[in-house]
Design an enzyme around this catalytic site. Structure first.
Site, PDB file in Angstrom:
ATOM      1  N   SER A 143       0.866  -1.192   0.000  1.00 33.76           N
ATOM      2  CA  SER A 143       0.000   0.000   0.000  1.00 33.76           C
ATOM      3  C   SER A 143       0.892   1.228   0.000  1.00 33.76           C
ATOM      4  CB  SER A 143      -0.839  -0.019   1.293  1.00 33.76           C
ATOM      5  OG  SER A 143      -1.449   1.230   1.535  1.00 33.76           O
ATOM      6  N   TYR A 156      -2.375  -0.242  10.779  1.00 33.70           N
ATOM      7  CA  TYR A 156      -2.317  -0.552   9.340  1.00 33.70           C
ATOM      8  C   TYR A 156      -0.969  -0.153   8.750  1.00 33.70           C
ATOM      9  CZ  TYR A 156      -3.764  -0.806   4.412  1.00 33.70           C
ATOM     10  OH  TYR A 156      -3.862  -1.118   3.070  1.00 33.70           O
TER      11      TYR A 156
HETATM   12  N1  LIG Z   1      -8.884  -0.231  -0.907  1.00 31.91           N
HETATM   13  C1  LIG Z   1      -7.830   0.557  -0.733  1.00 31.91           C
HETATM   14  O1  LIG Z   1      -7.933   1.787  -0.681  1.00 31.91           O
HETATM   15  C2  LIG Z   1      -6.448  -0.081  -0.617  1.00 31.91           C
HETATM   16  C3  LIG Z   1      -5.329   0.772  -0.733  1.00 31.91           C
HETATM   17  C4  LIG Z   1      -4.051   0.212  -0.649  1.00 31.91           C
HETATM   18  C5  LIG Z   1      -3.893  -1.152  -0.425  1.00 31.91           C
HETATM   19  N2  LIG Z   1      -5.010  -1.950  -0.306  1.00 31.91           N
HETATM   20  C6  LIG Z   1      -4.783  -3.379  -0.044  1.00 31.91           C
HETATM   21  O2  LIG Z   1      -5.390  -4.138  -1.065  1.00 31.91           O
HETATM   22  C7  LIG Z   1      -5.635  -5.461  -0.558  1.00 31.91           C
HETATM   23  C8  LIG Z   1      -7.025  -5.912  -1.019  1.00 31.91           C
HETATM   24  O3  LIG Z   1      -8.003  -5.107  -0.418  1.00 31.91           O
HETATM   25  P1  LIG Z   1      -9.267  -4.512  -1.196  1.00 31.91           P
HETATM   26  O4  LIG Z   1      -9.216  -3.040  -1.028  1.00 31.91           O
HETATM   27  O5  LIG Z   1      -9.380  -5.108  -2.524  1.00 31.91           O
HETATM   28  O6  LIG Z   1     -10.448  -5.010  -0.203  1.00 31.91           O
HETATM   29  P2  LIG Z   1     -11.616  -6.112  -0.365  1.00 31.91           P
HETATM   30  O7  LIG Z   1     -12.208  -6.229   0.995  1.00 31.91           O
HETATM   31  O8  LIG Z   1     -12.508  -5.766  -1.497  1.00 31.91           O
HETATM   32  O9  LIG Z   1     -10.841  -7.448  -0.693  1.00 31.91           O
HETATM   33  C9  LIG Z   1     -10.200  -8.192   0.328  1.00 31.91           C
HETATM   34  C10 LIG Z   1     -10.743  -9.612   0.350  1.00 31.91           C
HETATM   35  O10 LIG Z   1     -10.036 -10.302   1.385  1.00 31.91           O
HETATM   36  C11 LIG Z   1     -10.948 -11.195   2.001  1.00 31.91           C
HETATM   37  N3  LIG Z   1     -10.458 -11.479   3.344  1.00 31.91           N
HETATM   38  C12 LIG Z   1     -10.380 -10.649   4.398  1.00 31.91           C
HETATM   39  N4  LIG Z   1      -9.899 -11.292   5.471  1.00 31.91           N
HETATM   40  C13 LIG Z   1      -9.659 -12.572   5.089  1.00 31.91           C
HETATM   41  C14 LIG Z   1      -9.155 -13.711   5.744  1.00 31.91           C
HETATM   42  N5  LIG Z   1      -8.817 -13.679   7.051  1.00 31.91           N
HETATM   43  N6  LIG Z   1      -9.019 -14.866   5.043  1.00 31.91           N
HETATM   44  C15 LIG Z   1      -9.397 -14.923   3.732  1.00 31.91           C
HETATM   45  N7  LIG Z   1      -9.886 -13.856   3.059  1.00 31.91           N
HETATM   46  C16 LIG Z   1     -10.021 -12.698   3.732  1.00 31.91           C
HETATM   47  C17 LIG Z   1     -12.285 -10.465   2.004  1.00 31.91           C
HETATM   48  O11 LIG Z   1     -13.368 -11.377   2.095  1.00 31.91           O
HETATM   49  C18 LIG Z   1     -12.229  -9.717   0.665  1.00 31.91           C
HETATM   50  O12 LIG Z   1     -12.897 -10.449  -0.365  1.00 31.91           O
HETATM   51  C19 LIG Z   1      -5.426  -5.403   0.941  1.00 31.91           C
HETATM   52  O13 LIG Z   1      -4.167  -5.990   1.261  1.00 31.91           O
HETATM   53  C20 LIG Z   1      -5.405  -3.906   1.229  1.00 31.91           C
HETATM   54  O14 LIG Z   1      -4.640  -3.599   2.368  1.00 31.91           O
HETATM   55  C21 LIG Z   1      -6.268  -1.443  -0.412  1.00 31.91           C
END
Ligand SMILES: NC(=O)c1ccc[n+]([C@@H]2O[C@H](COP(=O)([O-])OP(=O)(O)OC[C@H]3O[C@@H](n4cnc5c(N)ncnc54)[C@H](O)[C@@H]3O)[C@@H](O)[C@H]2O)c1
Length: 264
Positions: A143, A156
Site C-alpha cells: 500500500s 495498518y
Molecule cells: N482499498 C484501498 O484503498 C487499498 C489501498 C491500498 C492497499 N489496499 C490493499 O489491497 C488489498 C485488497 O483489499 P481490497 O481493497 O481489494 O479489499 P476487499 O475487501 O474488497 O478485498 C479483500 C478480500 O479479502 C478477504 N479477506 C479478508 N480477510 C480474510 C481472511 N482472514 N481470510 C481470507 N480472506 C479474507 C475479504 O473477504 C475480501 O474479499 C489489501 O491488502 C489492502 O490492504 C487497499
C-alpha cells in the site's frame, strides 16, 4: 501475446476489490487461478463469471492448513503453481493512537497483523515447495501505507511497512529459486473491512470514506483509481520473461510519493 500463458496462480482475498481484479486479469493473460477467500458468496460469483479458468477455495489466510489447501488445489487441479499473490487484508480506518483505548489497540493489533502479516507468511510457507519446483514467484499487496504515514492509523501503516520487510527478507532467503516482490497501490473504492476487535468488521472503505473524491482531489495524478488500474504491476512481476532479474522490490503504483501530505 499473453504474459502468463499456462501459468498457475493462487490469489488470496480474491473475492472482491483488487484481488478479484488480479484474478480476472491473470485469466485474460492466459493463467489459471485458485481464488482463495473467506467469503463463499464472493467466490461463487467469481466462479460463475470466470468458469474453468478458476478454482475456488474458501478459507482463512490466518490458518496454515487453509493456505496449504489452496496451494494443494493449484497442483491438483492445474498441475503446478507459478505465482502466489498474497492480497487479503484489513484496514484500520485511520484509528489513531490517542483515540484508541489500550485494550482495543492490543486486540486490534492481533487481528489486523494476523491477516496482513501472518497471512502472507503462512501463504509463502504453503506455496514454497510448489514455487521451488516451478521456479516461481511471490507477489504481495502492500500500500502507499508501506512507505508513507497517513494512509491508515499505526496498526495498518505498521503492518504494511512489515510487508516491505517480508518482501526483502523472503527475497533474500528464497533466492535463487523464487522471486519475491510487492505492489503498493493507493486508495480505491472496494469492500475493504477492518478488525472486529475495533468494531470495524461491517464497514467498508468504499462506503465509509469518500475515497473516490479524496483520490481525485488529493492524489498526484488527480484520478480515482479502480482496482483494475493497479493490476498491470502484478502481471509484470509475475511474468518470468518480463521480470527475470526482479526480486526484493516493491513497485509503488500509488503516486503518493510526489505528495507533500500522504493520505488514502
Ligand atoms: N482499498 C484501498 O484503498 C487499498 C489501498 C491500498 C492497499 N489496499 C490493499 O489491497 C488489498 C485488497 O483489499 P481490497 O481493497 O481489494 O479489499 P476487499 O475487501 O474488497 O478485498 C479483500 C478480500 O479479502 C478477504 N479477506 C479478508 N480477510 C480474510 C481472511 N482472514 N481470510 C481470507 N480472506 C479474507 C475479504 O473477504 C475480501 O474479499 C489489501 O491488502 C489492502 O490492504 C487497499
Amino acid at each position: 501475446m499473453s504474459w502468463l500463458q499456462d501459468d498457475v496462480a493462487v490469489v488470496t482475498g480474491a473475492g472482491s476489490g483488487l484481488g478479484r481484479a488480479v484474478v480476472e486479469r491473470f485469466a485474460e493473460e492466459g493463467a489459471r487461478v485458485v481464488a482463495f477467500d473467506k467469503s463463499e458468496d464472493k467466490l461463487r460469483l467469481l466462479k460463475e463469471s470466470l468458469g474453468d479458468a478458476v478454482e475456488t477455495v474458501a478459507g482463512d489466510v490466518r490458518s496454515a492448513a487453509d493456505n496449504d489447501r489452496a496451494c494443494a488445489r493449484a497442483v491438483e487441479a492445474f498441475g503446478r503453481l507459478d505465482v502466489f499473490v498474497g492480497n487479503a487484508g484489513l484496514w484500520d480506518f485511520n484509528r489513531s493512537l490517542p483515540d484508541t483505548p489500550a485494550d482495543e489497540l492490543a486486540s486490534g493489533f492481533d487481528e489486523l497483523f494476523a491477516v496482513n502479516v501472518k497471512g502472507y507468511l503462512l501463504g509463502a510457507k504453503a506455496a514454497l515447495p510448489a514455487l521451488r519446483a516451478s521456479r516461481g514467484s511471490l507477489v504481495l499487496t502492500l500500500s502507499n501505507a508501506a512507505f508513507y504515514p497517513g494512509g491508515g492509523g499505526p496498526l495498518y501503516v505498521a503492518s504494511k511497512h512489515a510487508g516491505v520487510g517480508l518482501v526483502k527478507q523472503l527475497a533474500y532467503e528464497l533466492a535463487p529459486e523464487i522471486r519475491v516482490n510487492g505492489v503498493a497501490p493507493g486508495g480505491m473504492d472496494t469492500d475493504l473491512r477492518g478488525p472486529a476487535a475495533l468494531g470495524l468488521a461491517d464497514v467498508a472503505i468504499g462506503t465509509a470514506v469518500p475515497i473516490d473524491e479524496l483520490m481525485a482531489r488529493g492524489s498526484a495524478l488527480r484520478i480515482a483509481p479502480r482496482p483494475q488500474d493497479y493490476v498491470g504491476a502484478y502481471v509484470l512481476l509475475a511474468a518470468r520473461a518480463q521480470s527475470r532479474t526482479v526480486t526484493g522490490t516493491v513497485v509503488d503504483v500509488s503516486s503518493f510519493g510526489t505528495l507533500p501530505r500522504h493520505q488514502g
